[in-house]
Design a protein around this motif. Structure first.
Motif, PDB file in Angstrom:
ATOM      1  N   ALA A 130       0.446  -6.544   5.848  1.00 56.55           N
ATOM      2  CA  ALA A 130      -0.434  -5.851   4.894  1.00 56.55           C
ATOM      3  C   ALA A 130       0.305  -5.644   3.566  1.00 56.55           C
ATOM      4  CB  ALA A 130      -0.870  -4.511   5.475  1.00 56.55           C
ATOM      5  N   GLY A 131      -0.360  -5.880   2.478  1.00 54.52           N
ATOM      6  CA  GLY A 131       0.290  -5.825   1.175  1.00 54.52           C
ATOM      7  C   GLY A 131       0.754  -4.449   0.741  1.00 54.52           C
ATOM      8  N   THR A 132       0.062  -3.408   1.173  1.00 56.79           N
ATOM      9  CA  THR A 132       0.334  -2.070   0.636  1.00 56.79           C
ATOM     10  C   THR A 132       1.052  -1.149   1.628  1.00 56.79           C
ATOM     11  OG1 THR A 132      -1.885  -1.441   1.338  1.00 56.79           O
ATOM     12  CG2 THR A 132      -1.618  -2.160  -0.946  1.00 56.79           C
ATOM     13  N   GLN A 142      -7.195  11.733   6.255  1.00 56.62           N
ATOM     14  CA  GLN A 142      -7.373  10.833   5.125  1.00 56.62           C
ATOM     15  C   GLN A 142      -6.232   9.806   5.057  1.00 56.62           C
ATOM     16  OE1 GLN A 142     -10.096  10.454   3.214  1.00 56.62           O
ATOM     17  NE2 GLN A 142      -8.960   8.640   2.558  1.00 56.62           N
ATOM     18  N   ILE A 143      -5.018  10.253   5.342  1.00 55.15           N
ATOM     19  CA  ILE A 143      -3.864   9.337   5.347  1.00 55.15           C
ATOM     20  C   ILE A 143      -4.063   8.239   6.400  1.00 55.15           C
ATOM     21  CG2 ILE A 143      -1.366   9.149   5.820  1.00 55.15           C
ATOM     22  CD1 ILE A 143      -1.072  11.988   4.672  1.00 55.15           C
ATOM     23  N   LEU A 144      -4.577   8.636   7.582  1.00 57.88           N
ATOM     24  CA  LEU A 144      -4.802   7.648   8.649  1.00 57.88           C
ATOM     25  C   LEU A 144      -5.935   6.689   8.276  1.00 57.88           C
ATOM     26  CD1 LEU A 144      -4.266   9.862  11.833  1.00 57.88           C
ATOM     27  CD2 LEU A 144      -2.649   8.302  10.708  1.00 57.88           C
ATOM     28  N   SER A 145      -6.946   7.207   7.555  1.00 51.06           N
ATOM     29  CA  SER A 145      -8.018   6.327   7.044  1.00 51.06           C
ATOM     30  C   SER A 145      -7.449   5.301   6.078  1.00 51.06           C
ATOM     31  CB  SER A 145      -9.071   7.142   6.298  1.00 51.06           C
ATOM     32  OG  SER A 145      -9.932   7.756   7.188  1.00 51.06           O
ATOM     33  N   THR A 146      -6.571   5.770   5.213  1.00 47.74           N
ATOM     34  CA  THR A 146      -5.944   4.882   4.229  1.00 47.74           C
ATOM     35  C   THR A 146      -5.094   3.821   4.920  1.00 47.74           C
ATOM     36  OG1 THR A 146      -5.868   6.761   2.720  1.00 47.74           O
ATOM     37  CG2 THR A 146      -4.544   4.846   2.122  1.00 47.74           C
ATOM     38  N   ALA A 202     -11.866   2.235  11.350  1.00 52.41           N
ATOM     39  CA  ALA A 202     -11.366   3.456  11.984  1.00 52.41           C
ATOM     40  C   ALA A 202     -12.520   4.369  12.379  1.00 52.41           C
ATOM     41  CB  ALA A 202     -10.430   4.187  11.035  1.00 52.41           C
ATOM     42  N   TYR A 203     -12.412   4.979  13.541  1.00 54.35           N
ATOM     43  CA  TYR A 203     -13.413   5.929  14.036  1.00 54.35           C
ATOM     44  C   TYR A 203     -12.723   7.262  14.287  1.00 54.35           C
ATOM     45  CZ  TYR A 203     -16.231   1.759  15.066  1.00 54.35           C
ATOM     46  OH  TYR A 203     -16.934   0.588  14.976  1.00 54.35           O
TER      47      TYR A 203
END
Lengths: 231, 231
Positions: free
Chosen positions: B23-25, B118-122, B131-132
């Motif tokens: 993954a790039g980021t 939110q961090i885990l969503s990112t 993601a659920y």
């Protein structure tokens, strides 16, 4: 050109006529089973109708010298009342209005002699499908195996969905796992591919799972866990 | 850039480090769980180790202010002994040496507050996975549902293969049916997709199938037939 006649107008007959017409080297005509009167000669006549009327309908064809085959997984070849008989059984689940990639369907073929068997091989080749020579007795067992891998597997999906629904979890989360489980047995034997608490003999997890299921689900969980452990 | 640390060197950790690095980021470092000493700050620390040692290993991280997540389907979030905790659970079966299309894996995420969630969503977005938000209680049920659709389904394949082997029928004939059965539930609910003698209440076929099975297979056939009929 293979000159063929497809008798029937149900689900399987529709899928057949579509695939036969598409193949370059097959000439296909379709006929309603109630309209059988005088029949001209064909290389193969395919009776694609319900299991319980195959014998009766084949009776109307008892004078033809054409090779007559049925397409059933369970009916014996010998119920056909014709001079020449055979089976051309596609091992797949056909859903109405859902197109099926015909080229991926394995066909079980059976005939009373090598010449007729060769005609069915040629028909399979013209349709670009794989053919397996399978006896009536073997076809019966294969059909039972199909109940396990298709009907009973689908019921496992139903129970999985019931558990999800009850706890407001979207069933779609399980779809990639379902797909991967099906794909895995292309590379590994199912016995090698087996994982999970039953396989690991993880008593604690099994116990905790049972406590979270209703009586009906518990019964299935226990029996299949025992079966995996004894395998 | 998301700065991440993956703790563990097993099957899941290997798949994770491969996908994170791609993954790039995401900036990803891997660490053996026995080598945890002083740990610098990360956006997310992922503990990808066996269920039974998650609590013990997390104990060594109790001073970090980084978000610490585990990747287990069955372990409660609260077993983590860290200040900030969460779950990043991939619902898929990982086989060693078999690559998995990471982008198709659904992730169940859980955290104690909206910021960490939110961090885990990112992180999921950076990995290009869906993601659920799933609670510990729901994750437990989902894991049970997965036993049905994965472990028990695979056992249905095993029984199907046993029947084939016993009668010298190649199991590969059933593979396209297995694949189609799995695909069907993407479009229809499993209840709608159900077919077969149990569903049709075809007593004659059921009786004939039972007569062709051994005692052990009969027990499973009967119970699942009854379950389909009662569903």
């Amino acid at each position: 050109m293979l000159k063929t006649l497809i008798i029937g107008n149900g689900n399987v007959a529709s899928h057949f006529i579509k695939a036969f017409t598409k193949a370059g080297t097959i000439e296909a005509t379709q006929l309603d089973s109630r309209k059988i009167d005088t029949i001209s000669d064909y290389d193969v006549i395919v009776i694609a109708i319900s299991d319980d009327v195959i014998a009766t309908v084949s009776e109307k064809l008892k004078d033809t010298t054409s090779l007559v085959v049925h397409t059933s997984g369970t009916v014996a070849m010998n119920v056909l009342q014709t001079k020449r008989k055979g089976v051309f059984y596609p091992l797949q689940t056909f859903t109405k209005d859902k197109s099926v990639d015909f080229s991926k369907i394995p066909f079980c073929i059976e005939a009373t002699n090598a010449t007729d068997l060769q005609i069915l091989s040629t028909l399979a080749k013209a349709l670009d499908v794989k053919a397996y020579e399978i006896s009536t007795e073997q076809r019966k067992k294969l059909h039972i195996a199909a109940v396990f891998v298709n009907n009973f597997t689908n019921h496992m999906y139903t129970i999985g969905k019931d558990i999800c629904d009850e706890h407001q979890v979207p069933f779609e989360i399980l779809l990639p796992l379902i797909e991967e489980t099906a794909k895995k047995v292309k590379e590994l034997s199912p016995k090698e591919a087996q994982t999970g608490p039953a396989k690991r003999n993880d008593i604690e997890t099994i116990q905790s799972h049972l406590e979270n299921l209703n009586l009906h689900q518990q019964e299935i969980y226990s029996l299949l866990t025992k079966s995996i452990q004894e395998n």
